[in-house]
Design an enzyme around this catalytic site. Structure first.
Site, PDB file in Angstrom:
ATOM      1  N   SER A 585      -6.184   1.882  -8.394  1.00  0.00           N
ATOM      2  CA  SER A 585      -5.237   2.974  -8.429  1.00  0.00           C
ATOM      3  C   SER A 585      -5.692   4.008  -9.455  1.00  0.00           C
ATOM      4  CB  SER A 585      -3.851   2.424  -8.741  1.00  0.00           C
ATOM      5  OG  SER A 585      -2.856   3.294  -8.322  1.00  0.00           O
ATOM      6  N   HIS A 700      -0.043  -0.538  -1.202  1.00  0.00           N
ATOM      7  CA  HIS A 700      -0.793  -0.200  -2.407  1.00  0.00           C
ATOM      8  C   HIS A 700      -1.346  -1.428  -3.117  1.00  0.00           C
ATOM      9  CE1 HIS A 700      -2.284   2.458  -5.385  1.00  0.00           C
ATOM     10  NE2 HIS A 700      -1.517   2.003  -6.349  1.00  0.00           N
TER      11      HIS A 700
END
Length: 726
Positions: A585, A700
């Protein structure tokens, strides 16, 4: 306790340490439906959008893009799954992820402790519950409330549990969120925990990134995609409506609105008996908000600086300024915790007691409350200490709590403020772990150091002879940057140790020691050295440590990471041939920027669900919500500092880069998979050797169940051993 704070639910919200240990990832804030708006050309860009020949890879479900993904997946899986380490690694990782001695993560709702449990038989999970008395047993009996695998099979959907909002005090009616494949966007349905059925004609919403809160049994506040103009530029709810049971959503009445440029609008309903209130807020960006209290049918703005995080605790008000705050003739430091009487504050009084004040090495990692006690979780040189304030008497008293040290302590209250009588009002849970010590979960009593061990994990690897040490590197500007080194037995300082350096460095998220059976089996146990860097941009030393590396100073995160890598080489712990880096991320951006700037320093890069094209990040999914961290690429003066580190704009033909492994997920609706896709395609077009793997599910987190997690992680470790072994 009601909370107004940074919009963690809407942003780069990092995973818990438990999730981090399971996934070996640390993630970013949430994004929304893909924005297709075109970014304006900027003359200062080193690679303007008009020159981007890989924009077509941003079409998440585009046939051409998915064909590209499948071709790269096939090559990467063929290579990595053929590695001699892969099968053994995957087998061990599946065993660890499905281990029966995992400590069930709990959420208390009334008399029940709820948990989502995933294993080899229940890949998507059982949402289940038990009592505290039962949980204390060696083998508690769990009652299944909802079988996610059975539901998915019956409805022919790949459902992943997205959480539940349940109505106190009986917690029978719940607003259940279900995600397709692990995306942040969810379908919402009303569920009855007594009948264990979805409520016929109950509240329901189609797939969206929604904000829904109970007002009462027959009313909810709802923010969702109501149509054009109802979402912020970040793709989150801009409008909050009051929705009555039995009426169509179109009849819901608007009660609160934010602005399009906000991150999101949200609402919180506090039902603490005698102190009930409803709060609305506009998240102006990831670190600032404007909040309003509903009083006599009118919204009254709280008179506070936008950076102050505010929590109501019964008759009290707790405040945390993120910047130095001058009020009432006194200056309160950033990172402090302040207390005042809520009613007096709302009448204009500005008198505060300081419950915690930070120092150069101590910061407030968090706090939790019981009915009469406040437990402080303090980070002391990146190790946890607990302290306690007792409010049971007219004059509050303070004391230090004797607890395990120097690893990581996590604290969670069992107090239910919405129950007038609560036998658990002064009880809380404490979890302790460090790199070499498995988690132990304790039941603690406020006002005492007494703790009862509830659950403890069995060791997942032989830690005999291993050691964990803390060192400091000196960054480019002279800042001392701490980092941890976990070494296998008999490590030699000869520069030949396979070494994995992990970092995050953003959004004030702290990297603290955790126990990972996966790292233990796949890395330390096979002779690898693991390093965790506490670089600026994180929250290890409070808001100042974070604010030192945002926007025009973001390069400091990368300088710190490079300094740690160089220090590892200087100490002969490793060398560039044997040194790899990993990050997910915002951490994916970290390792992306770092290997582009210093390709000579590394021989492996695991770049997970990353941000990489910083000219377009704010146009993709929830990227607009992160401009307080990175800046606005549409502003020439801000693009001028962003472009200098943006990996996609700086990778070049003719430079020898390490062979990178990019991983992402098609279903990641937070960080757009186009970042990883385009970077890989660009590098391949420049002649660079790399690997790419995109899980079609997973959101995610990169994976939707333990089987997928084990496959992904085994491929990552196989790649690392290929690149870094002696």
């Amino acid at each position: 306790m009601s909370t107004i704070s940074r919009p963690q639910a809407f942003g780069f919200g990092p995973l818990s340490l438990a999730a981090l240990a399971a996934l070996s990832l640390q993630m970013l804030p949430t994004e929304t439906a893909m924005a297709q708006a075109q970014i304006a050309n900027t003359s200062s860009a080193s690679s303007s959008p008009a020159e981007d020949g890989f924009r077509w890879l941003e079409e998440v479900q585009g046939e051409r893009a998915l064909a590209w993904v499948r071709e790269r997946n096939a090559k990467s899986t063929q290579l990595l799954q053929a590695r001699p380490e892969y099968k053994g690694l995957r087998k061990e990782l599946v065993e660890i992820l499905n281990a029966k001695d995992r400590i069930p993560q709990l959420r208390r709702m009334g008399p029940w402790l709820y948990n989502l449990w995933q294993d080899e038989q229940h890949k998507r999970g059982l949402w289940r519950r038990t009592s505290l008395a039962e949980y204390q047993k060696t083998e508690p009996q769990w009652e299944t409330v909802l079988d996610l695998d059975a539901l998915g099979a019956a409805e022919k959907e790949n459902w992943v549990f997205g959480g539940a909002q349940c109505l106190a005090p009986d917690y029978r009616r719940c607003l259940l969120s279900l995600s397709r494949g692990g995306a942040d966007a969810t379908v919402l349905r009303e569920f009855d925990t007594q009948t264990k059925q979805f409520v016929q004609d109950g509240f329901s919403l189609p797939e969206a990134k929604s904000e829904v809160v109970w007002a009462d049994e027959n009313t909810v506040y709802v923010g969702t995609d109501f149509g054009p103009g109802s979402l912020t530029d970040s793709g989150y709810p801009r409008v909050i409506k009051r929705w009555q049971r039995g009426t169509p959503l179109s009849a819901a009445q608007t009660v609160f609105e934010g602005e399009a440029q906000d991150v999101a609008a949200s609402v919180y309903v506090d039902r603490t008996p005698g102190f009930e209130h409803t709060l609305f807020s506009r998240a102006l960006d990831f670190y600032n908000q404007t909040s309003f209290l509903l009083q006599s049918g009118k919204l009254v703005q709280l008179d506070l600086p936008s950076d102050v995080q505010t929590n109501f605790w019964g008759p009290r008000l707790l405040l945390q300024p993120r910047k130095d705050w001058q009020t009432g003739g006194q200056t309160y430091p950033a990172g402090a915790l302040l207390l005042t009487d809520a009613a007096a504050f709302l009448k204009g009084e500005r008198k505060f007691d300081i419950l915690f004040s930070p120092s150069a090495t101590r910061s407030l990692a968090g706090y939790t409350v019981t009915r009469q006690h406040l437990i402080l979780n303090i980070s002391d040189q990146v190790a946890s200490r607990l302290e306690e304030w007792d409010f049971s008497k007219p004059k509050p008293t303070h004391r230090k709590i004797q607890a395990p040290f120097p690893g990581t302590l996590s604290v969670a209250s069992l107090y239910d403020s919405e129950l007038a009588k609560d036998e658990l009002a002064e009880r809380y849970l404490v979890n302790y772990a460090d790199f070499l010590t498995p988690d132990t979960l304790y039941l603690a009593q406020a006002g005492s150091d007494d703790r009862q061990a509830l659950k403890a994990r069995e060791p997942k690897f032989n830690a005999g002879g291993m050691k964990a040490e803390q060192f400091f590197a000196t960054s480019k500007d002279g800042t001392r940057v701490p980092y941890f080194v976990v070494s296998p037995p008999g490590v030699k300082l000869d520069g030949k140790n396979p070494t994995l350096l992990y970092g995050y460095g953003g959004f004030e998220a702290s990297m603290r020691p955790w126990y990972s059976g996966g790292y233990g089996r796949a890395w330390y146990g096979r002779g690898g050295v693991f390093v965790l860097a506490n670089i600026r941009g994180g929250g290890e030393f409070g808001p100042g440590w974070h604010q030192a590396a945002v926007k025009e100073n973001k390069q400091r995160s990368y300088d710190d990471f490079i300094a740690v890598a160089e220090d590892l080489v200087k100490r002969k712990i490793s060398s560039p041939k044997h040194l790899g880096i990993m990050g997910g991320s915002n951490g994916g951006l970290l390792v992306g920027a770092t290997f582009v700037q210093r390709p000579d320093l590394f021989n492996a890069v695991v770049c997970q669900v990353p941000l990489l094209d910083m000219s377009r990040y704010h146009k993709l999914l929830a990227g607009a919500s992160w401009m307080a961290e990175y800046g606005d690429p549409d502003k020439a003066e801000e693009w001028d500092f962003i472009r200098k580190y943006s990996p996609y704009q700086n990778v070049k033909k003719g430079v020898k880069y390490p062979k990178v492994l990019f991983t992402t997920s098609t279903r990641d609706d937070r960080v757009h998979p186009g970042h990883a896709r385009k970077m890989a395609a660009l590098m391949q077009s420049q002649g660079h050797d790399l690997l790419y793997y995109e899980n079609i599910e997973g959101g995610h987190g990169g994976a939707a169940d333990n089987e997928q997690r084990a496959t992904l992680q085994a491929m990552e470790y196989a790649y690392l051993w290929q690149q870094l072994k002696r």
